[in-house]
Design an enzyme around this catalytic site. Structure first.
Site, PDB file in Angstrom:
ATOM      1  N   THR A 118       5.565  25.906 -17.560  1.00 24.08           N
ATOM      2  CA  THR A 118       5.316  25.002 -16.434  1.00 24.08           C
ATOM      3  C   THR A 118       4.565  23.747 -16.861  1.00 24.08           C
ATOM      4  OG1 THR A 118       4.019  24.782 -14.393  1.00 24.08           O
ATOM      5  CG2 THR A 118       3.254  26.418 -15.949  1.00 24.08           C
ATOM      6  N   TYR A 142      -3.134  29.851 -12.914  1.00 25.59           N
ATOM      7  CA  TYR A 142      -1.668  29.892 -13.066  1.00 25.59           C
ATOM      8  C   TYR A 142      -1.243  29.210 -14.367  1.00 25.59           C
ATOM      9  CZ  TYR A 142       3.170  28.445 -12.491  1.00 25.59           C
ATOM     10  OH  TYR A 142       4.493  28.199 -12.708  1.00 25.59           O
TER      11      TYR A 142
END
Ligand code: UDP
Length: 328
Positions: A118, A142
């Site tokens: 990501t 995250y």
């Protein structure tokens, strides 16, 4: 053609679009998904399905027979604010489970691994496009849970007979233009999904999170990429590894930014409707601008986006949502 392919999270949004392309290209695909956030109906015809958890190492060892040559690992949690509230479940699901999967894959002699990483690994990188060499500085559990998995892959590839590609996704949106699948997640937090929920009458309004950023119109700028182009990048990454390519971390975006207001305006044009959008304060943790420097993936994989058009992205998202709720 290589061996069988394990697709974790293949009943989810990006995993199912990719599994479809892999099946279309004649691959033998096994989807592993616990259906916590995916949907059985999204799994392509022609893929085998195992309902189970990627954290179940015994199950992984059972599935990964010697005729598998690749694992595509999509399964994971992905909501940034949730990761702040409950970091340990993110480290378990995204980091520990990846460890178990990588270890089982190496033990089973799997040669190639494609990982859903990501742009959140970069954190607040400022207004310049981020290159793969921009030092990672994730701002959330995250982002860190994904970055640690990248590092595990790097070290594993150095020590074992495994090559990998980690694709750092920017803002993924849109849906299969033929209407077979799209986003299904229930408590959506993403801009385009929320805006189409407003347009389809499932929400009264949405909020623009801040219009006082240092950007051309004051709203946040992101690099929106169509999910089918992203799925195609995975197929190309696998071809590349199967041809003997060495391990890579690659940005997956178009290299072009759109603001929140531009996204809403594009949706209003394609729908001929007004989006009821109120302006509110900034959302904690958001940064002004995140845009990819995205030339490396094009050069290395020969990746050529086909849906690099904001109106097409939002239109396919809207068409899917209408179909999903029975308005289409
Ligand atoms: N955004 C917004 N309203 C919403 C959801 C998102 O204004 O209801 C903005 C957000 O502040 C950011 C952009 O839209 O500038 C993209 O946010 P999203 O949550 O889709 O993805 P992120 O970039 O956070 O991963």
């Amino acid at each position: 053609m290589g061996g069988k392919i394990l697709v974790t999270g293949g009943a989810g949004y990006i995993g199912s679009h990719t599994a479809q392309l892999l099946v279309d290209a004649g691959n033998e695909v096994v989807v592993l998904d616990n259906l916590s956030n995916g949907d059985r109906a999204l799994i392509p015809d022609g893929a085998a399905f195992v309902e189970g958890d990627v954290g179940d190492r015994a199950l992984l060892a059972e599935i990964l027979s010697p005729d598998f040559d690749a694992v595509l690992h999509f399964a994971g949690y992905l909501v940034v604010p949730d990761s702040v509230a409950d970091p340990l479940s993110y480290y378990r699901n995204n980091t520990l489970n990846s460890h178990g999967l990588i270890e089982t894959a190496v033990n089973a002699g799997v040669k190639h691994f494609i990982f859903s990483s990501t742009a959140a690994t970069y954190g607040d990188a400022g207004t310049e496009p981020v290159t793969e060499d921009t030092p990672p500085n994730p701002a959330s559990p995250y982002g860190r849970s994904k970055l640690i998995t990248e590092w595990m892959l790097r070290d594993t590839a150095a020590a074992h007979d495994l090559t990998y590609v980690a694709l750092r996704y920017f803002n993924v949106a849109g849906a299969d233009p033929t209407g077979r699948r799209g986003q299904v997640s229930k408590n959506a937090t993403h801009l385009i999904k929320l805006a189409v929920e407003v347009l389809t009458g499932q929400r009264d309004h949405m909020t623009i999170f801040g219009d006082d950023y240092n950007t051309p119109d004051g709203t946040g700028v992101r690099d929106y990429i169509h999910v089918v182009d992203l799925a195609d990048a995975h197929v190309r990454a696998l071809d590349y590894l199967r041809r003997g390519g060495d391990s890579q971390v690659l940005n997956c975006g178009y290299g072009k930014g759109s603001s929140v207001k531009q996204v809403i305006a594009a949706l209003e044009r394609v729908s001929n409707q007004k989006v009821n959008a109120l302006t509110g304060p900034r959302r904690p943790g958001d940064v002004a601008e995140v845009v990819a420097e995205a030339s490396r993936i094009r050069g290395l994989l020969g990746w050529q986006p086909r849906y690099d058009d904001l109106e097409l992205i939002v239109k396919t998202a809207l068409d899917w949502e209408r179909k999903r709720i029975g308005q289409g």
